[in-house]
Design an enzyme around this catalytic site. Structure first.
Site, PDB file in Angstrom:
ATOM      1  N   LEU A  75      35.308  11.515 -96.189  1.00 22.17           N
ATOM      2  CA  LEU A  75      36.556  11.487 -95.426  1.00 22.17           C
ATOM      3  C   LEU A  75      36.695  10.236 -94.556  1.00 22.17           C
ATOM      4  O   LEU A  75      35.729   9.828 -93.904  1.00 22.17           O
ATOM      5  CB  LEU A  75      36.601  12.727 -94.526  1.00 22.17           C
ATOM      6  CG  LEU A  75      37.718  12.784 -93.480  1.00 22.17           C
ATOM      7  CD1 LEU A  75      39.043  13.046 -94.142  1.00 22.17           C
ATOM      8  CD2 LEU A  75      37.406  13.821 -92.433  1.00 22.17           C
ATOM      9  N   HIS A  76      37.877   9.637 -94.554  1.00 21.37           N
ATOM     10  CA  HIS A  76      38.143   8.489 -93.675  1.00 21.37           C
ATOM     11  C   HIS A  76      39.634   8.418 -93.402  1.00 21.37           C
ATOM     12  O   HIS A  76      40.445   8.755 -94.262  1.00 21.37           O
ATOM     13  CB  HIS A  76      37.644   7.188 -94.299  1.00 21.37           C
ATOM     14  CG  HIS A  76      38.090   6.968 -95.710  1.00 21.37           C
ATOM     15  ND1 HIS A  76      37.521   7.633 -96.783  1.00 21.37           N
ATOM     16  CD2 HIS A  76      39.054   6.174 -96.231  1.00 21.37           C
ATOM     17  CE1 HIS A  76      38.119   7.239 -97.900  1.00 21.37           C
ATOM     18  NE2 HIS A  76      39.055   6.365 -97.598  1.00 21.37           N
ATOM     19  N   THR A  77      39.985   8.003 -92.195  1.00 22.15           N
ATOM     20  CA  THR A  77      41.392   7.862 -91.814  1.00 22.15           C
ATOM     21  C   THR A  77      41.747   6.383 -91.747  1.00 22.15           C
ATOM     22  O   THR A  77      41.172   5.635 -90.957  1.00 22.15           O
ATOM     23  CB  THR A  77      41.647   8.503 -90.432  1.00 22.15           C
ATOM     24  OG1 THR A  77      41.289   9.881 -90.501  1.00 22.15           O
ATOM     25  CG2 THR A  77      43.125   8.375 -90.044  1.00 22.15           C
TER      26      THR A  77
END
Ligand SMILES: [Zn+2]
Length: 183
Positions: free
Chosen positions: A120-122
């Site tokens: 997960l990464h924003t």
């Protein structure tokens, strides 16, 4: 018909000169040299990495230290820390990169993902009035690398100029929670 605009669909890509064995978002924060890894800042449970395939200069990603695919798999402390570090990244960008606007987003699941990284990464993507995709404009790997190095200095300076404790907002909404980051 409105066109869906998602500049964060461009994912981090590995540098050919520096192959990584395993998940890059797990491997990079374990390394000694944050500058070499292009990690701009760290909080207790997350860190900020410059995208190696930037849509625009300053294209960064906020990434939890722990390997999870989906926000629903993250604990409250990680989620809170993630949100606070994203806010600190916006503040740093505005301080030293000064975009006209910012897109933020996540690619979740195979049909949404632009790449193969399942950690997960924003994405945090600075935008300028009338900008176009930075990569075709500049072109060439060497130019990109130089641009990313320059951007690193700017964003790092933006973080360094900020308080290492971000204001937790309106105290009436609840107990103020401490949040710190390092650059
Ligand atoms: Zn990972």
């Amino acid at each position: 018909m409105d066109r869906i605009y998602a500049p964060w669909r461009i994912e981090w890509v590995e540098r050919e000169s520096d192959p990584i064995d395993g998940c890059p978002f797990c491997v990079l924060p374990e390394r000694e040299d944050d500058r070499e890894s292009r990690i701009v800042a760290r909080s207790e449970r997350n860190y900020v990495l410059l995208n190696n395939a930037p849509y625009n200069p300053g294209h960064a990603m906020v990434i939890p230290n722990e390997h999870r695919e989906d926000p629903t798999d993250l604990g409250d402390a990680v989620l809170f820390d993630h949100a606070k570090l994203k806010a600190a990244t916006l503040a740093a960008l505005r301080r030293d990169v000064d975009p006209d606007g910012v897109n933020t987003g996540q690619n979740l699941g195979t049909s949404a993902a632009g790449g193969s990284v399942d950690h997960l990464h924003t994405h945090v993507v600075p935008r300028w009035d009338g900008d176009t995709n930075f990569m075709p404009v500049t072109g060439g790997t060497k130019v990109i690398v130089e641009a990313i190095d320059r951007t690193y200095e700017h964003l790092h300076a933006g973080f360094a100029a900020g308080d290492d404790v971000v204001d937790s907002g309106d105290a009436e909404a609840g107990e103020a929670v401490e949040f710190e980051f390092d650059v």
